[in-house]
Write a protein that holds these residues in place. Structure first.
Motif, PDB file in Angstrom:
ATOM      1  N   SER A 115      26.666  25.296  -7.949  1.00  0.00           N
ATOM      2  CA  SER A 115      27.217  23.938  -8.771  1.00  0.00           C
ATOM      3  C   SER A 115      26.321  23.389 -10.490  1.00  0.00           C
ATOM      4  O   SER A 115      25.803  22.091 -10.241  1.00  0.00           O
ATOM      5  CB  SER A 115      26.293  22.533  -7.431  1.00  0.00           C
TER       6      SER A 115
ATOM      7  N   LYS B 233      25.899  21.879 -13.376  1.00  0.00           N
ATOM      8  CA  LYS B 233      26.346  20.393 -14.358  1.00  0.00           C
ATOM      9  C   LYS B 233      26.476  21.359 -15.941  1.00  0.00           C
ATOM     10  O   LYS B 233      27.920  20.880 -16.186  1.00  0.00           O
ATOM     11  CB  LYS B 233      26.400  19.664 -13.982  1.00  0.00           C
TER      12      LYS B 233
ATOM     13  N   GLU C 288      32.381  18.907 -13.159  1.00  0.00           N
ATOM     14  CA  GLU C 288      32.301  18.686 -11.763  1.00  0.00           C
ATOM     15  C   GLU C 288      32.877  20.014 -10.935  1.00  0.00           C
ATOM     16  O   GLU C 288      33.583  19.815  -9.842  1.00  0.00           O
ATOM     17  CB  GLU C 288      33.968  17.886 -11.501  1.00  0.00           C
TER      18      GLU C 288
ATOM     19  N   GLU D  33      31.356  19.919  -7.938  1.00  0.00           N
ATOM     20  CA  GLU D  33      31.257  19.116  -6.498  1.00  0.00           C
ATOM     21  C   GLU D  33      33.032  19.229  -6.494  1.00  0.00           C
ATOM     22  O   GLU D  33      33.357  18.826  -4.422  1.00  0.00           O
ATOM     23  CB  GLU D  33      30.708  17.997  -6.283  1.00  0.00           C
ATOM     24  N   ARG D  34      33.858  19.069  -6.937  1.00  0.00           N
ATOM     25  CA  ARG D  34      35.412  18.840  -7.451  1.00  0.00           C
ATOM     26  C   ARG D  34      36.187  20.009  -6.483  1.00  0.00           C
ATOM     27  O   ARG D  34      35.510  21.181  -7.605  1.00  0.00           O
ATOM     28  CB  ARG D  34      35.850  18.170  -8.406  1.00  0.00           C
TER      29      ARG D  34
ATOM     30  N   ASP E  85      38.715  22.554  -7.827  1.00  0.00           N
ATOM     31  CA  ASP E  85      39.160  22.871  -9.020  1.00  0.00           C
ATOM     32  C   ASP E  85      39.226  23.800  -9.575  1.00  0.00           C
ATOM     33  O   ASP E  85      38.557  24.399 -10.378  1.00  0.00           O
ATOM     34  CB  ASP E  85      38.514  21.889  -9.869  1.00  0.00           C
TER      35      ASP E  85
END
Length: 113
Positions: A21, A23, A28, A30-31, A33
């Motif tokens: 997680s 960045k 993103e 937490e999304r 994808d």
């Protein structure tokens, strides 16, 4: 005077949920994808060991290719042949240790299409 091996205690832990997680690695994080792993983006290859699900380096899981293929086959069969329903009255709150998972597990009803 240097310490003896019995006096030196060092610990090293890899926290997958934290690493996955960051960045700095994943846009993103937490999304949901899956395209972040596509040939075009390959976000997980920015830094060594950014994706640590199967270990890394000389101690990488020898069954990684088999496991990935097995997951794809099972997912394809379940998605193609069944309707899924997440059952009510369960906590989907995330528990981080020993691995990322829903607090109560994940109870799902599968019905043939």
């Amino acid at each position: 005077m240097s310490p003896t091996p019995q006096e030196v205690v060092e610990y090293f832990f890899i926290c997958q949920s934290l690493t996955h997680s960051l960045k700095e690695i994943y846009l993103e994080p937490e999304r949901f994808d899956p395209d972040r792993f596509s040939q075009e983006r390959q976000e997980h290859k920015k830094y060594p060991f950014s994706l640590v699900g199967f270990g890394g380096g000389p101690r990488i899981c020898i069954g990684i290719a088999f496991a990935k293929m097995e997951m794809k086959i099972i997912a394809a069969c379940l998605l193609r042949n069944y309707h899924w329903e997440i059952l009510p009255n369960q906590s989907l709150e995330t528990v981080l240790f020993p691995s990322n998972r829903p607090k109560d597990g994940l109870r799902v009803r599968f019905q043939p299409r």
